[in-house]
Design a protein around this motif. Structure first.
Motif, mmCIF file in Angstrom:
data_model
loop_
_atom_site.group_PDB
_atom_site.id
_atom_site.type_symbol
_atom_site.label_atom_id
_atom_site.label_comp_id
_atom_site.label_asym_id
_atom_site.label_seq_id
_atom_site.Cartn_x
_atom_site.Cartn_y
_atom_site.Cartn_z
ATOM 1 N N MET A 1 0.759 -1.163 0.273
ATOM 2 C CA MET A 1 -0.070 -0.016 0.232
ATOM 3 C C MET A 1 0.897 1.236 0.009
ATOM 4 O O MET A 1 1.859 1.271 0.706
ATOM 5 C CB MET A 1 -0.837 -0.142 1.234
ATOM 6 C CG MET A 1 -1.901 1.109 1.359
ATOM 7 S SD MET A 1 -3.064 0.893 2.787
ATOM 8 C CE MET A 1 -4.148 -0.309 2.054
ATOM 9 N N PRO A 2 0.457 2.324 -0.823
ATOM 10 C CA PRO A 2 1.364 3.461 -0.821
ATOM 11 C C PRO A 2 1.518 4.116 0.872
ATOM 12 O O PRO A 2 0.637 4.165 1.414
ATOM 13 C CB PRO A 2 0.597 4.381 -1.653
ATOM 14 C CG PRO A 2 -0.135 3.360 -2.444
ATOM 15 C CD PRO A 2 -0.586 2.438 -1.740
ATOM 16 N N CYS A 3 2.835 4.400 0.879
ATOM 17 C CA CYS A 3 3.023 5.087 2.480
ATOM 18 C C CYS A 3 4.114 6.315 2.460
ATOM 19 O O CYS A 3 5.004 6.295 1.298
ATOM 20 C CB CYS A 3 3.657 4.134 3.072
ATOM 21 S SG CYS A 3 4.280 4.706 4.806
ATOM 22 N N THR A 4 3.784 7.318 2.814
ATOM 23 C CA THR A 4 4.649 8.384 2.991
ATOM 24 C C THR A 4 4.996 8.779 4.433
ATOM 25 O O THR A 4 4.117 8.408 5.179
ATOM 26 C CB THR A 4 4.247 9.745 2.325
ATOM 27 O OG1 THR A 4 3.036 10.082 2.936
ATOM 28 C CG2 THR A 4 3.854 9.685 0.802
ATOM 29 N N VAL A 5 5.951 9.223 4.846
ATOM 30 C CA VAL A 5 6.397 9.550 5.993
ATOM 31 C C VAL A 5 6.933 10.898 6.320
ATOM 32 O O VAL A 5 7.826 11.418 5.334
ATOM 33 C CB VAL A 5 7.688 8.600 6.524
ATOM 34 C CG1 VAL A 5 7.954 8.893 8.075
ATOM 35 C CG2 VAL A 5 7.148 6.959 6.447
ATOM 36 N N GLU A 6 6.248 11.571 7.227
ATOM 37 C CA GLU A 6 6.483 12.915 7.376
ATOM 38 C C GLU A 6 6.972 13.259 8.806
ATOM 39 O O GLU A 6 6.411 12.645 9.771
ATOM 40 C CB GLU A 6 5.311 13.880 7.303
ATOM 41 C CG GLU A 6 5.531 15.276 7.593
ATOM 42 C CD GLU A 6 3.943 16.173 7.695
ATOM 43 O OE1 GLU A 6 4.146 17.168 7.738
ATOM 44 O OE2 GLU A 6 2.949 15.325 8.205
ATOM 45 N N ALA A 7 8.232 13.688 8.990
ATOM 46 C CA ALA A 7 8.718 13.988 10.253
ATOM 47 C C ALA A 7 8.505 15.480 10.847
ATOM 48 O O ALA A 7 8.796 16.378 9.861
ATOM 49 C CB ALA A 7 10.200 13.634 10.215
ATOM 50 N N VAL A 8 7.979 15.721 11.752
ATOM 51 C CA VAL A 8 7.684 17.050 12.471
ATOM 52 C C VAL A 8 8.392 17.068 13.923
ATOM 53 O O VAL A 8 8.150 16.451 14.707
ATOM 54 C CB VAL A 8 6.223 17.084 12.698
ATOM 55 C CG1 VAL A 8 5.905 18.477 13.270
ATOM 56 C CG2 VAL A 8 5.358 16.782 11.121
ATOM 57 N N GLY B 1 -2.034 4.460 2.669
ATOM 58 C CA GLY B 1 -3.392 4.621 1.833
ATOM 59 C C GLY B 1 -4.151 6.179 2.313
ATOM 60 O O GLY B 1 -3.684 7.094 2.403
ATOM 61 N N THR B 2 -5.427 5.964 2.970
ATOM 62 C CA THR B 2 -6.018 6.912 3.559
ATOM 63 C C THR B 2 -6.007 7.124 4.899
ATOM 64 O O THR B 2 -6.492 8.225 5.594
ATOM 65 C CB THR B 2 -7.652 6.739 3.351
ATOM 66 O OG1 THR B 2 -8.243 5.611 3.587
ATOM 67 C CG2 THR B 2 -7.684 7.018 1.668
ATOM 68 N N GLY B 3 -5.157 6.108 5.661
ATOM 69 C CA GLY B 3 -5.073 6.322 7.099
ATOM 70 C C GLY B 3 -3.735 7.105 7.525
ATOM 71 O O GLY B 3 -2.829 7.145 6.635
ATOM 72 N N VAL B 4 -3.635 7.266 8.769
ATOM 73 C CA VAL B 4 -2.552 8.019 9.385
ATOM 74 C C VAL B 4 -2.361 7.229 10.784
ATOM 75 O O VAL B 4 -3.113 7.331 11.576
ATOM 76 C CB VAL B 4 -2.808 9.549 9.502
ATOM 77 C CG1 VAL B 4 -1.485 10.083 10.125
ATOM 78 C CG2 VAL B 4 -2.958 10.181 8.180
ATOM 79 N N GLU B 5 -0.961 6.885 10.890
ATOM 80 C CA GLU B 5 -0.450 6.360 12.019
ATOM 81 C C GLU B 5 0.579 7.392 12.449
ATOM 82 O O GLU B 5 1.768 7.452 11.660
ATOM 83 C CB GLU B 5 0.163 5.011 11.950
ATOM 84 C CG GLU B 5 -0.830 3.852 11.504
ATOM 85 C CD GLU B 5 -1.724 3.725 12.960
ATOM 86 O OE1 GLU B 5 -1.387 3.964 13.909
ATOM 87 O OE2 GLU B 5 -2.838 2.907 12.657
ATOM 88 N N THR B 6 0.678 7.970 13.787
ATOM 89 C CA THR B 6 1.714 8.630 14.411
ATOM 90 C C THR B 6 2.539 8.112 15.369
ATOM 91 O O THR B 6 1.889 7.571 16.294
ATOM 92 C CB THR B 6 0.973 9.938 14.672
ATOM 93 O OG1 THR B 6 0.242 10.549 13.693
ATOM 94 C CG2 THR B 6 2.075 11.168 15.107
ATOM 95 N N VAL B 7 3.914 7.927 15.272
ATOM 96 C CA VAL B 7 4.761 7.719 16.256
ATOM 97 C C VAL B 7 5.427 8.679 16.764
ATOM 98 O O VAL B 7 6.029 9.629 15.818
ATOM 99 C CB VAL B 7 5.683 6.754 15.465
ATOM 100 C CG1 VAL B 7 6.792 6.067 16.717
ATOM 101 C CG2 VAL B 7 5.071 5.296 15.053
ATOM 102 N N ARG B 8 5.645 8.829 18.085
ATOM 103 C CA ARG B 8 6.514 10.150 18.726
ATOM 104 C C ARG B 8 7.562 9.353 19.376
ATOM 105 O O ARG B 8 7.644 8.429 19.905
ATOM 106 C CB ARG B 8 5.394 10.584 19.829
ATOM 107 C CG ARG B 8 6.555 11.718 20.521
ATOM 108 C CD ARG B 8 5.357 12.366 21.756
ATOM 109 N NE ARG B 8 5.247 11.222 22.478
ATOM 110 C CZ ARG B 8 4.388 11.291 23.583
ATOM 111 N NH1 ARG B 8 3.636 12.555 23.879
ATOM 112 N NH2 ARG B 8 4.192 10.445 24.509
#
Length: 118
Positions: free
Chosen positions: A1-8, A21-28
């Motif tokens: 499934m397509p995935c992109t990762v953004e670091a903030v 896909g259409t979901g977002v998982e966030t890891v801190r």
């Protein structure tokens, strides 16, 4: 499934937003002390991770075993660059286990990780 990762950057922590896909998982991830947590959408709270792993040969990062795996060459390449003269040299697999407080309580490299999985 397509995935992109953004670091903030959030001051004392970095949030990694994994868009799958259409979901977002966030890891801190916090640095002092090192802790990792994942955002639980159902409870709207941070939940400490049980473990994380990185395999440099495939640029794969996994959290809680195989619950969330992403290909992230940018992150892993920066880890290798930041730690060029450390214990990561020549390593392929790095795993960490976290205690109930979210802090690292065990880590392993390559073949020794089979011990951590027991």
């Amino acid at each position: 499934m397509p995935c992109t990762v953004e670091a903030v950057d959030m001051g004392g922590a970095t949030l990694y937003r994994h868009r799958i896909g259409t979901g977002v998982e966030t890891v801190r991830i916090t640095a002092e002390p090192v802790t990792m947590a994942i955002w639980a959408n159902d409870t709207k709270q941070w939940s400490p991770l049980r473990g994380a792993s990185a395999r440099f040969s495939t640029n794969t990062v996994c959290f809680n075993g195989k619950d969330l795996c992403v290909v992230n060459p940018n992150y892993l390449n920066s880890v290798r660059e930041d730690r060029a003269n450390t214990r990561l040299q020549g390593r392929d697999l790095v795993m960490v286990h976290f205690g109930s407080d979210g802090r690292v309580d065990a880590s392993c490299y390559d073949d020794a990780c089979a011990l951590l999985l027991k």
